[in-house]
Design an enzyme around this catalytic site. Structure first.
Site, mmCIF file in Angstrom:
data_model
loop_
_atom_site.group_PDB
_atom_site.id
_atom_site.type_symbol
_atom_site.label_atom_id
_atom_site.label_comp_id
_atom_site.label_asym_id
_atom_site.label_seq_id
_atom_site.Cartn_x
_atom_site.Cartn_y
_atom_site.Cartn_z
ATOM 1 N N GLN A 110 85.924 89.991 -6.759
ATOM 2 C CA GLN A 110 84.742 90.779 -6.388
ATOM 3 C C GLN A 110 83.623 89.829 -5.958
ATOM 4 O O GLN A 110 83.060 89.130 -6.799
ATOM 5 C CB GLN A 110 84.343 91.577 -7.626
ATOM 6 C CG GLN A 110 83.223 92.533 -7.460
ATOM 7 C CD GLN A 110 82.887 93.181 -8.809
ATOM 8 O OE1 GLN A 110 83.734 93.278 -9.693
ATOM 9 N NE2 GLN A 110 81.670 93.604 -8.976
ATOM 10 N N GLY A 111 83.333 89.788 -4.661
ATOM 11 C CA GLY A 111 82.319 88.852 -4.153
ATOM 12 C C GLY A 111 80.997 89.559 -3.900
ATOM 13 O O GLY A 111 80.712 89.934 -2.756
ATOM 14 N N SER B 276 77.728 88.669 -6.102
ATOM 15 C CA SER B 276 76.579 87.810 -6.423
ATOM 16 C C SER B 276 76.496 86.616 -5.480
ATOM 17 O O SER B 276 77.520 86.124 -4.979
ATOM 18 C CB SER B 276 76.701 87.272 -7.857
ATOM 19 O OG SER B 276 76.846 88.334 -8.759
ATOM 20 N N SER C 183 84.572 85.712 -10.067
ATOM 21 C CA SER C 183 85.611 85.480 -11.071
ATOM 22 C C SER C 183 86.983 85.437 -10.418
ATOM 23 O O SER C 183 87.336 86.334 -9.636
ATOM 24 C CB SER C 183 85.605 86.589 -12.127
ATOM 25 O OG SER C 183 84.432 86.542 -12.877
ATOM 26 N N GLU D 101 83.935 100.534 -14.384
ATOM 27 C CA GLU D 101 83.556 99.370 -15.185
ATOM 28 C C GLU D 101 82.994 99.819 -16.535
ATOM 29 O O GLU D 101 83.226 99.200 -17.553
ATOM 30 C CB GLU D 101 82.494 98.604 -14.406
ATOM 31 C CG GLU D 101 82.297 97.189 -14.848
ATOM 32 C CD GLU D 101 81.355 96.490 -13.864
ATOM 33 O OE1 GLU D 101 81.815 95.578 -13.192
ATOM 34 O OE2 GLU D 101 80.177 96.871 -13.776
ATOM 35 N N GLU E 171 68.626 92.884 -20.058
ATOM 36 C CA GLU E 171 67.226 93.210 -19.758
ATOM 37 C C GLU E 171 67.155 94.307 -18.697
ATOM 38 O O GLU E 171 66.370 95.256 -18.813
ATOM 39 C CB GLU E 171 66.474 91.961 -19.256
ATOM 40 C CG GLU E 171 66.275 90.865 -20.293
ATOM 41 C CD GLU E 171 67.517 90.023 -20.536
ATOM 42 O OE1 GLU E 171 68.476 90.121 -19.729
ATOM 43 O OE2 GLU E 171 67.556 89.279 -21.537
HETATM 44 C C1 FAD Z 1 81.426 85.712 -16.960
HETATM 45 C C2 FAD Z 1 80.795 86.210 -15.680
HETATM 46 C C3 FAD Z 1 81.599 86.701 -14.668
HETATM 47 C C4 FAD Z 1 81.025 87.125 -13.472
HETATM 48 N N1 FAD Z 1 81.858 87.579 -12.469
HETATM 49 C C5 FAD Z 1 81.331 87.964 -11.292
HETATM 50 C C6 FAD Z 1 82.181 88.375 -10.209
HETATM 51 O O1 FAD Z 1 83.410 88.385 -10.329
HETATM 52 N N2 FAD Z 1 81.613 88.716 -9.039
HETATM 53 C C7 FAD Z 1 80.254 88.720 -8.858
HETATM 54 O O2 FAD Z 1 79.807 89.088 -7.778
HETATM 55 N N3 FAD Z 1 79.409 88.325 -9.851
HETATM 56 C C8 FAD Z 1 79.922 87.954 -11.059
HETATM 57 N N4 FAD Z 1 79.083 87.533 -12.078
HETATM 58 C C9 FAD Z 1 77.660 87.429 -11.823
HETATM 59 C C10 FAD Z 1 76.845 88.523 -12.488
HETATM 60 O O3 FAD Z 1 77.046 89.758 -11.841
HETATM 61 C C11 FAD Z 1 75.375 88.073 -12.431
HETATM 62 O O4 FAD Z 1 75.263 86.928 -13.259
HETATM 63 C C12 FAD Z 1 74.427 89.145 -12.908
HETATM 64 O O5 FAD Z 1 74.401 90.201 -11.991
HETATM 65 C C13 FAD Z 1 73.004 88.588 -13.090
HETATM 66 O O6 FAD Z 1 72.561 88.000 -11.922
HETATM 67 P P1 FAD Z 1 71.984 86.500 -11.938
HETATM 68 O O7 FAD Z 1 72.923 85.634 -12.674
HETATM 69 O O8 FAD Z 1 71.642 86.154 -10.540
HETATM 70 O O9 FAD Z 1 70.672 86.565 -12.803
HETATM 71 P P2 FAD Z 1 69.231 87.119 -12.324
HETATM 72 O O10 FAD Z 1 69.391 88.458 -11.713
HETATM 73 O O11 FAD Z 1 68.564 86.059 -11.533
HETATM 74 O O12 FAD Z 1 68.510 87.271 -13.713
HETATM 75 C C14 FAD Z 1 67.985 86.143 -14.435
HETATM 76 C C15 FAD Z 1 67.299 86.681 -15.675
HETATM 77 O O13 FAD Z 1 66.190 87.526 -15.273
HETATM 78 C C16 FAD Z 1 66.320 88.818 -15.849
HETATM 79 N N5 FAD Z 1 65.873 89.836 -14.903
HETATM 80 C C17 FAD Z 1 66.240 89.953 -13.603
HETATM 81 N N6 FAD Z 1 65.629 91.019 -13.052
HETATM 82 C C18 FAD Z 1 64.848 91.584 -14.027
HETATM 83 C C19 FAD Z 1 63.979 92.706 -14.079
HETATM 84 N N7 FAD Z 1 63.782 93.490 -13.016
HETATM 85 N N8 FAD Z 1 63.371 92.973 -15.249
HETATM 86 C C20 FAD Z 1 63.568 92.203 -16.352
HETATM 87 N N9 FAD Z 1 64.396 91.112 -16.363
HETATM 88 C C21 FAD Z 1 65.019 90.821 -15.219
HETATM 89 C C22 FAD Z 1 67.802 88.976 -16.142
HETATM 90 O O14 FAD Z 1 68.029 89.892 -17.180
HETATM 91 C C23 FAD Z 1 68.204 87.544 -16.546
HETATM 92 O O15 FAD Z 1 67.889 87.316 -17.887
HETATM 93 C C24 FAD Z 1 79.621 87.102 -13.290
HETATM 94 C C25 FAD Z 1 78.807 86.627 -14.317
HETATM 95 C C26 FAD Z 1 79.380 86.176 -15.503
HETATM 96 C C27 FAD Z 1 78.481 85.665 -16.580
#
Ligand code: FAD
Length: 383
Positions: A122-123, A125, A163, A246, A366
């Site tokens: 799943q692409g 992020s 992933s 999901e 959050e």
């Molecule tokens: C084990 C694992 C597997 C994953 N697998 C995939 C995958 O297969 N495909 C894929 O596409 N992605 C995948 N992801 C990515 C995952 O979807 C993202 O990590 C997630 O959506 C959060 O985005 P970010 O990491 O950019 O954090 P951000 O969105 O940048 O958030 C950073 C911090 O800010 C907080 N925050 C952000 N916006 C707000 C708001 N409006 N109000 C309050 N707090 C806020 C968040 O809660 C977090 O604490 C995976 C992540 C993990 C950990």
């Protein structure tokens, strides 16, 4: 087939075929071993029919309620036949293809995923896009310039945290096809073959030492127009359609995986130790609460309800139950995670560290709390 009948027959079959389906390595094993195990078991279960129940006949399924496949996933997780985090991609991505791909292509592809012949990823992020997915910038343009007549689209950009891309043959990829200002209205989903020239997949090491997720780079990647899912600019619906699965069957499977870990904790602690008893009680209560909630969610989905913001409650509960459980394990088995170099310590460490991700993947805690506050409790707009 009814769920209770399915469950009873499945357990009897698995008992009878234990030696065929059980892993041939001791836990935790390597990620390579766990992936190979899952694909092997999917193949056996597909041949025997189990892997086909709950899926539509037009994609090689045997029909019946989606709760049948939830039950299968939960049983596989509880028996340690497949890791639920890895297995969940079946549950998340097969419905996407069934609902949004050309029916002939879905009929060709979905059985490959169910039978273990292929893996998909799943692409979504990107380095600058996670919680606010509508800002994604990986760009797809029609070759020749006209979106209505182009046979091919050219994709450039980067994905991150994808992933298992290094094990996958295909990827459901979200791209920007409108202006950045168009946000969710300018996104298109593609079903991409990962062996297409121009794609580079680089595994990333996680905090627990495993390389489960990756960066995916796309440089002038040419994709046929018939690989668009949900139409040009229709990618947001595709992304959102993943949520109900999901948040229902995948959570049910995760809960089934966690229950034996509570039991392991109960077995490990001294029943006269009040501090340990409290920690075990907290873990059990959190897990039991989310199980009750998740059961109701699945029944609502099977009954035809549309799942939406209310599933943010399930997400918060399942993530906090998992972390409470592993916090309790850490508290009650002093030093094992930190100091034990045997497989027991390895399992404890890998699972504990992975549990920290539960409040991130699939929507951060959050953001889920914001949704609950604003959309369910109507506590006001984002300031
Ligand atoms: C084990 C694992 C597997 C994953 N697998 C995939 C995958 O297969 N495909 C894929 O596409 N992605 C995948 N992801 C990515 C995952 O979807 C993202 O990590 C997630 O959506 C959060 O985005 P970010 O990491 O950019 O954090 P951000 O969105 O940048 O958030 C950073 C911090 O800010 C907080 N925050 C952000 N916006 C707000 C708001 N409006 N109000 C309050 N707090 C806020 C968040 O809660 C977090 O604490 C995976 C992540 C993990 C950990």
């Amino acid at each position: 087939m009814e769920v209770a009948e399915f469950r009873a027959e499945l357990h009897a079959w698995l008992d009878a075929h234990h030696h065929e389906v059980a892993p041939d390595f001791d836990p935790p094993g390597t990620l390579d071993q766990r992936i190979a195990q899952m694909q092997r078991v999917k193949g056996i279960l597909y041949e025997a029919g189990w892997m086909r129940w709950g899926w539509p006949e037009r994609v090689g399924g045997l029909g019946g309620s989606p709760m049948l496949r939830s039950e299968l996933g939960a049983t596989m997780a509880a028996r340690n036949l497949a890791d639920p985090g890895v297995y969940s991609l079946v549950e998340v991505l097969a419905p996407t293809l069934i609902d949004y791909a050309d029916p002939d292509l879905a009929a060709d592809w979905v059985p490959r995923l169910l039978s273990g012949e292929e893996m998909w990823c799943q692409g979504f992020s990107e380095p600058g896009t996670g919680s606010d997915l509508a800002t994604l910038s990986c760009r797809a343009v029609p070759d020749g310039g006209d979106p209505d007549t182009a046979d091919t689209w050219i994709i450039n950009g980067q994905k991150v945290w994808t992933s298992l891309a290094q094990y996958s043959q295909r990827c459901v990829l979200l791209t920007r096809t409108g202006t950045p200002e168009s946000r969710h209205r300018g996104i298109t989903a593609f079903f991409l073959d990962l062996d297409t020239p121009g794609i580079t997949v680089r595994p990333i090491e996680m905090i627990n030492g495993e390389r489960e997720f990756t960066e995916v780079f796309l440089d002038d990647v040419a994709v046929p127009a018939d690989r668009i899912l949900g139409g040009v600019h229709g990618g947001w619906s595709v992304a959102m359609s993943i949520l109900p699965y999901e948040r229902s069957s995948c959570f049910w499977q995760r809960i089934a995986y966690l229950y034996p870990r509570v039991q392991r904790l109960v077995d490990a602690v001294d029943e006269h130790d009040d501090r340990a008893a409290e920690a075990v009680g907290n873990a059990f209560l959190a897990l039991h609460t989310v199980r009750a909630r998740s059961r109701a969610t699945q029944h609502r989905l099977a009954g035809g309800a549309t799942l939406g913001a209310d599933t943010s409650i399930d997400k918060v509960l399942v993530a906090s139950a998992e972390q409470t459980l592993y916090d309790s394990i850490r508290k009650c088995t002093t030093g094992v995670m930190e100091l034990d170099d045997t497989p027991l310590g390895d399992v404890a460490r890998i699972e504990y560290l992975y549990s920290r991700a539960a409040t991130i993947y699939g929507g951060t805690a959050e953001v889920q709390r914001n949704i609950i506050a604003r959309r369910l409790l109507e506590l006001g707009e984002e300031g």
